[in-house]
Enzyme design. Structure first.
Site: not given
Ligand code: NDP
Length: 271
Positions: A93, A137, A190-191, A195, A229
């Protein structure tokens, strides 16, 4: 022999909706998989109460033993696999205070290395006319633009190999741990970097499949859009079912329809 589809990380969210859609549209057996057996079985029961009939197998995409157990099961029971949807994913998050280096290691570890490990095990047992769908993404496009020109050129190079991609992502983790990822030409997400890895891996896998002796195996990736989600939260405009639509579409595409593309809303877009 029946055709077989496997969806990773499908006890909830977009993955569960992909399984729900495939149970209705795919002519064969659909495996709902989850790292947590209890959550997976509960999701299966939910779909069974709607009159659908998914099968279940445990799968933690970061655990080689778990991956090999699924592979063995697919080989023994079905002699192979026809559709693989690499959906399982993880994101910290925004407000999480975990050090960035750890976030980089965990995000890339699950999203990129986990997806790669599942693919390495299962792509060899995919049958002709199989479909591989990697859930990436559009954050990967945004993060690409934040990378140095040199890294962007490497990621975009249509001859990049898996080993070089692995090296680049390991360098991202290593420099993130030292607080030096930005000066080393990587994005501050990081995300996003994980991706970028999933998207570029898709292009590599698609090129490999073009050289493969098995006929008509198509590998594509997509962005489901911003969906409500547990990962993205309640403010997201799309439902998880809307997010699942393009993944289901790609799992069912016709021969030659698309190879090595990034999709959004059922249409290929630029990376
Ligand atoms: P959720 O958090 O709702 O679901 C993620 C799923 O992945 C869960 O089933 C989770 O299992 C599973 N998972 C996490 N780690 C592992 C692991 N190591 N092995 C196996 N399964 C694992 O997220 P979404 O449904 O939103 O996300 C699905 C995919 O869509 C992800 O790849 C995500 O990055 C991507 N995506 C989502 C967007 C959105 O707006 N929601 C936007 C763009 C992309 P568990 O329940 O045990 O944690």
């Amino acid at each position: 022999m029946s055709r077989v589809a496997v969806v990773t990380g499908s006890n909830k969210g977009i993955g569960l909706e992909i399984v729900r859609g495939l149970c209705k549209q795919f002519n064969g057996i659909v495996y709902l998989t989850a790292r947590n057996e209890k959550l997976g079985q509960e999701a299966v029961q939910k779909l069974k109460s709607e009159g659908l009939n998914p099968s279940f197998h445990q799968l933690d995409i970061t655990n080689e033993q778990s991956i090999q157990a699924l592979k063995q099961h697919l080989q023994d029971k079905h002699g192979g696999l026809d559709v693989l949807v690499n959906n399982a994913g993880f994101a910290y998050k925004g407000a999480d205070t975990t050090p960035f280096g750890i976030q980089a290691e965990d995000s890339v570890g699950i999203n990129f290395f986990g997806t790669m490990a599942v693919s390495k095990a299962l792509l060899p047992i995919i049958r002709p006319h199989g479909r591989v769908v990697n859930v990436s993404s559009q954050v990967s496009q945004m993060s690409m633009k934040k990378c140095s020109a040199e890294h962007q050129a490497r990621f975009r190079d249509r001859s990049i190999k898996e080993e070089e991609l692995v090296k680049l992502l390991n360098k991202f983790i290593e420099t993130a741990k030292a607080g030096k990822h930005k000066e080393n030409g990587f994005a501050d997400s990081a995300y996003g970097m994980s991706k970028v890895g999933v998207t570029v891996l898709t292009f590599i896998q698609a090129r490999e499949m073009e050289k493969d002796s098995r006929e008509d195996i198509l590998v594509n990736c997509l962005c489901p859009g911003w969906c409500k989600t547990d990962m993205a939260g309640a403010k997201a405009p799309r439902t998880a079912a809307e997010g699942a639509d393009t993944a289901i579409f790609l799992a069912l595409i016709k021969p030659k329809e698309s190879q090595g593309q990034f999709f959004y809303n059922r249409k290929p877009i630029a990376f």
